[in-house]
Design a protein around this motif. Structure first.
Motif, PDB file in Angstrom:
ATOM      1  N   TYR A 347       0.947  -1.384  -0.176  1.00 24.39           N
ATOM      2  CA  TYR A 347      -0.015  -0.046   0.046  1.00 24.39           C
ATOM      3  C   TYR A 347       0.873   1.179   0.054  1.00 24.39           C
ATOM      4  O   TYR A 347       2.010   1.412   0.542  1.00 24.39           O
ATOM      5  CB  TYR A 347      -0.943  -0.065   1.371  1.00 24.39           C
ATOM      6  N   ARG A 348       0.555   2.118  -0.790  1.00 28.56           N
ATOM      7  CA  ARG A 348       0.937   3.644  -0.768  1.00 28.56           C
ATOM      8  C   ARG A 348      -0.171   4.322  -0.247  1.00 28.56           C
ATOM      9  O   ARG A 348      -1.278   4.654  -0.695  1.00 28.56           O
ATOM     10  CB  ARG A 348       1.576   4.039  -2.025  1.00 28.56           C
ATOM     11  N   TYR A 349       0.181   5.113   0.928  1.00 27.73           N
ATOM     12  CA  TYR A 349      -0.750   6.337   1.452  1.00 27.73           C
ATOM     13  C   TYR A 349       0.073   7.596   1.090  1.00 27.73           C
ATOM     14  O   TYR A 349       1.341   7.964   1.398  1.00 27.73           O
ATOM     15  CB  TYR A 349      -0.948   6.324   3.041  1.00 27.73           C
ATOM     16  N   VAL A 350      -0.941   8.463   0.493  1.00 28.54           N
ATOM     17  CA  VAL A 350      -0.381   9.787   0.069  1.00 28.54           C
ATOM     18  C   VAL A 350      -1.179  10.912   0.929  1.00 28.54           C
ATOM     19  O   VAL A 350      -2.495  10.853   0.754  1.00 28.54           O
ATOM     20  CB  VAL A 350      -0.711  10.098  -1.349  1.00 28.54           C
ATOM     21  N   ARG A 351      -0.463  11.732   1.573  1.00 33.33           N
ATOM     22  CA  ARG A 351      -1.128  13.056   2.168  1.00 33.33           C
ATOM     23  C   ARG A 351      -0.963  14.208   1.567  1.00 33.33           C
ATOM     24  O   ARG A 351       0.126  14.808   1.378  1.00 33.33           O
ATOM     25  CB  ARG A 351      -0.670  12.782   3.538  1.00 33.33           C
ATOM     26  N   ASN A 352      -1.982  14.457   0.756  1.00 31.75           N
ATOM     27  CA  ASN A 352      -1.805  15.777   0.079  1.00 31.75           C
ATOM     28  C   ASN A 352      -2.237  17.024   1.049  1.00 31.75           C
ATOM     29  O   ASN A 352      -3.446  17.251   1.209  1.00 31.75           O
ATOM     30  CB  ASN A 352      -3.048  15.887  -1.201  1.00 31.75           C
ATOM     31  N   LEU A 353      -1.254  17.811   1.359  1.00 29.84           N
ATOM     32  CA  LEU A 353      -1.535  18.609   2.461  1.00 29.84           C
ATOM     33  C   LEU A 353      -2.172  20.070   1.973  1.00 29.84           C
ATOM     34  O   LEU A 353      -2.479  20.939   2.417  1.00 29.84           O
ATOM     35  CB  LEU A 353      -0.034  19.048   3.202  1.00 29.84           C
ATOM     36  N   GLN A 354      -1.817  20.404   0.471  1.00 31.98           N
ATOM     37  CA  GLN A 354      -2.613  21.431  -0.045  1.00 31.98           C
ATOM     38  C   GLN A 354      -3.399  20.892  -1.365  1.00 31.98           C
ATOM     39  O   GLN A 354      -2.830  20.987  -2.434  1.00 31.98           O
ATOM     40  CB  GLN A 354      -1.724  22.429  -0.318  1.00 31.98           C
ATOM     41  N   PRO A 355      -4.329  20.114  -1.030  1.00 31.86           N
ATOM     42  CA  PRO A 355      -5.087  19.348  -2.285  1.00 31.86           C
ATOM     43  C   PRO A 355      -5.647  19.882  -3.364  1.00 31.86           C
ATOM     44  O   PRO A 355      -5.733  19.448  -4.314  1.00 31.86           O
ATOM     45  CB  PRO A 355      -6.095  18.348  -1.382  1.00 31.86           C
ATOM     46  N   PHE A 356      -5.999  21.301  -3.246  1.00 36.62           N
ATOM     47  CA  PHE A 356      -6.498  22.026  -4.085  1.00 36.62           C
ATOM     48  C   PHE A 356      -5.462  22.614  -5.209  1.00 36.62           C
ATOM     49  O   PHE A 356      -5.757  22.971  -6.131  1.00 36.62           O
ATOM     50  CB  PHE A 356      -7.280  23.320  -3.618  1.00 36.62           C
ATOM     51  N   ASN A 357      -4.139  22.241  -4.662  1.00 38.99           N
ATOM     52  CA  ASN A 357      -3.044  22.553  -5.575  1.00 38.99           C
ATOM     53  C   ASN A 357      -2.618  21.671  -6.595  1.00 38.99           C
ATOM     54  O   ASN A 357      -1.845  20.770  -6.289  1.00 38.99           O
ATOM     55  CB  ASN A 357      -1.866  23.090  -4.596  1.00 38.99           C
ATOM     56  N   PHE A 358      -3.305  21.447  -7.640  1.00 36.76           N
ATOM     57  CA  PHE A 358      -3.405  20.204  -8.218  1.00 36.76           C
ATOM     58  C   PHE A 358      -2.006  19.985  -8.815  1.00 36.76           C
ATOM     59  O   PHE A 358      -1.018  20.633  -9.185  1.00 36.76           O
ATOM     60  CB  PHE A 358      -4.352  20.563  -9.592  1.00 36.76           C
ATOM     61  N   ASP A 359      -1.806  18.813  -9.316  1.00 33.52           N
ATOM     62  CA  ASP A 359      -0.454  18.118  -9.798  1.00 33.52           C
ATOM     63  C   ASP A 359       0.130  18.712 -10.952  1.00 33.52           C
ATOM     64  O   ASP A 359       1.207  18.993 -10.971  1.00 33.52           O
ATOM     65  CB  ASP A 359      -0.506  16.584 -10.073  1.00 33.52           C
TER      66      ASP A 359
END
Length: 612
Positions: A347-359
């Motif tokens: 498993y990989r858990y990804v925590r996007n701390l500024q999720p609105f800041n798109f890739d």
């Protein structure tokens, strides 16, 4: 911080006084910007690499090796220090400020050098920390093990640039006019990428680069053989992080972090290590572990206050094993983001701390690649499917992937009830990393440059409780708004400006659900004493309410003190300009003429925003 089967590392008792002939040599062959996905030895869709496979036949293949960061300066600093970048203040690429090494810690080759090893590097360094004088005997394009004294043991690093991202900076016309050796119709294009002629050509061209890299690896091995050194030299081959097709280098997914690693075991020492020639290991190993592994094999003691552990050794040792790897992604060139990730087992858990800041937010260097430009154009023209569109749209605050079943991380399991126990476990483990280090990334870069640059580790320790609280506030993104409204109100009213900062980011992550707090956020936008908080408030109001952010942000830009602060503000400008509904800021170079400090990254943003 790392849970293993056994937690004791016993250094092999090899005295520095032994003759050189009894001590192993080490060569690191490091290729730039390639993940396991491009080599058939690791992935059936990859290119053949006979030279690397020959090394593996005489050593061990690590199937779970990871860079801790998906970009070179942060990854290489992690390698050379054996320390996590968010703990020691080396987390930003390119560095806006350089920090001292942690107290009591040297770059690990210094311990080899002081034990009598000849240390050489050819030739990339790219460190975010101050290098001590005793690291290298020679670090240059002419550096070689051949410059040592006769019989002296050596540690040599050779960086191969053939596979660097820049090798794919070609004009669109090449797709039709410059054939590749690899047939573009035979390559595998992952599901998150458009299945276009441009992408197929780009993959084929990179397969060609991988095969050229393999030839260069073979040439280096031939040089060692010619010098009669193969039987005494451990050869590490690995990538300096993942990459390099879009959404790999610079992104904390497996494509950006999962690197190839092969360690050839020399004949002289094969009976003294537990790994057997031709074996494949599923043990997890991260860049923080590479330095301790070399020191352990050499019988040289290093620093105690590091984050890594040896994964190989000689003699009857019990070495730590783990099934997890911690990763981080912050600023890359001018583009800001903050992602923390934990790979544990499959498993990989990804925590996007500024999720609105798109890739897919603009990064000038990334978009030199034709495939990036085409991908963005196809998105703008609404020609992508649901999986391919994700790169240009807001992300969830947390993502969970089964990397074995879904190697390109396209199916987010974070909301799947069947995986709720895994999600809770991964959340808890990642939070332990962030709070126990503690993670300096919870302060803005401009604040760290001003307050922490002289001794980031000490600064982190003295602010450990404060950072733990910031983690707590940031984690309000992970839960439904109705469950955390009172905590968000408390954060926005805090006397601590950085609790307000993360409260604002969490509100923006919740979007329109956080509209009950709009009046409080309007007050912050107009009168908060912290400049960056006014920007974050305007960011929320623009994205959730539709309030024009231009006046607040232009005023904040005028009030910015440093280039670092101005660049962070311009990240919000680009986000609000390029995402829907889109705002026009009309930024000019003179808007930032007054700020102090290195303007390199700031100028990249200005170039993009002015079209010059």
């Amino acid at each position: 911080m790392r849970r293993g089967l056994l937690s004791v590392v016993i250094f092999f008792g090899m005295s520095c006084s032994l003759f050189a002939a009894d001590r192993p040599n080490f060569v690191w062959i490091m290729s730039e910007d390639n993940s396991v996905h491009f080599m058939k030895h690791f992935d059936p869709t990859g290119a053949p690499t006979p030279s690397i496979e020959a090394l593996a036949a005489e050593g061990v293949t690590f199937e779970n090796a990871f860079s801790n960061a998906p970009v070179c300066s942060v990854a290489r600093t992690t390698l050379i220090t054996s320390c996590y970048a968010p703990r020691i203040g080396t987390l930003f690429h390119r560095k806006s400020f350089i920090v001292p090494m942690p107290p009591g810690v040297k770059m690990f080759p210094a311990y080899l050098h002081n034990a009598g090893y000849y240390t050489s590097n050819n030739s990339k360094e790219d460190y975010n920390a101050i290098e001590s004088k005793d690291v290298w005997d020679n670090s240059s394009r002419k550096a070689s093990w051949r410059n040592r004294q006769e019989g002296q043991p050596f540690f040599h690093v050779q960086t191969i640039t053939t596979t660097h991202e820049s090798s794919l900076h070609f004009p669109e016309s090449d797709v039709q006019n410059k054939p590749t050796k690899t047939d573009p119709q035979t390559v595998f294009v992952p599901p998150h990428h458009p299945q276009t002629e441009t992408f197929r050509y780009t993959y084929a061209r990179y397969h060609d680069r991988i095969q050229e890299l393999d030839k260069q690896v073979g040439q280096l091995v031939d040089e060692l053989k010619k010098d009669g050194l193969l039987e005494t030299t451990f050869i590490f081959y690995f990538g300096d992080h993942g990459g390099v097709l879009p959404r790999s280098k610079g992104y904390a997914y497996d494509t950006g972090l999962h690197v190839p690693l092969v360690i050839r075991i020399p004949e002289k020492f094969r009976e003294q290590v537990s790994e057997k020639p031709g074996s494949r290991s599923k043990a997890f190993v991260s860049f923080v572990d590479f330095g301790p592994t070399v020191l352990n094999l050499a019988g040289v003691k290093g620093a105690r206050k590091i984050d890594g552990h040896a994964c190989m050794g000689m003699g009857p040792q019990h070495l730590m094993e783990t099934d997890e790897s911690f990763g981080y992604a912050d600023r890359f060139d001018e583009k800001y983001d903050m992602v923390r990730t934990l790979r544990k087992g499959k498993y990989r858990y990804v925590r996007n701390l500024q999720p609105f800041n798109f890739d897919g937010l603009m990064n000038n260097y990334r978009y030199k690649m034709a495939a990036y430009r085409e991908w963005r154009q196809l998105y703008d023209e609404s020609k992508l499917n649901e999986i391919q569109r994700v790169f240009f749209e807001p992300r969830p605050a947390e993502m969970l992937f089964d990397v074995e079943a879904d190697p390109y991380e396209t199916i987010n399991l974070a909301g799947d009830v069947a995986h709720s126990d895994v999600l809770v476990e991964m959340r808890g483990r990642l939070d332990q990393y962030l709070t126990s280090m503690p993670d300096l990334g919870f302060f803005p870069e401009s604040y760290l440059a001003e307050k922490a640059a002289d001794n980031p580790v000490a600064f982190g320790q003295s602010h450990k409780r404060e950072i733990a609280k910031l983690v707590e506030v940031a984690n309000l993104e992970r839960y439904p708004y109705v469950e955390v409204e009172s905590q968000l109100k408390e954060a926005l009213a805090s006397d601590d400006p950085w609790q307000r900062y993360w409260g604002l980011i969490a509100c923006t992550s919740h979007g329109k659900a956080a509209l009950p707090l709009a009046k409080k956020i309007e007050a912050i936008a107009s009168a908060d004493p912290e400049n960056l908080n006014r920007v974050r408030a305007a960011e929320f109001l623009a994205m959730a309410v539709g309030v024009n952010p231009v006046p607040v942000i232009k005023k904040a830009l005028a009030d910015a003190q440093t280039a670092i602060e101005a660049n962070l503000i311009l990240n919000t400008v680009v986000l609000l300009q390029d995402s829907k509904p889109g705002y026009t800021f009309d930024i000019k170079p003179q808007d930032v003429q007054h700020v102090s400090g290195d303007r390199g990254e700031l100028n990249r943003r200005i170039e993009y925003l002015t079209g010059k």
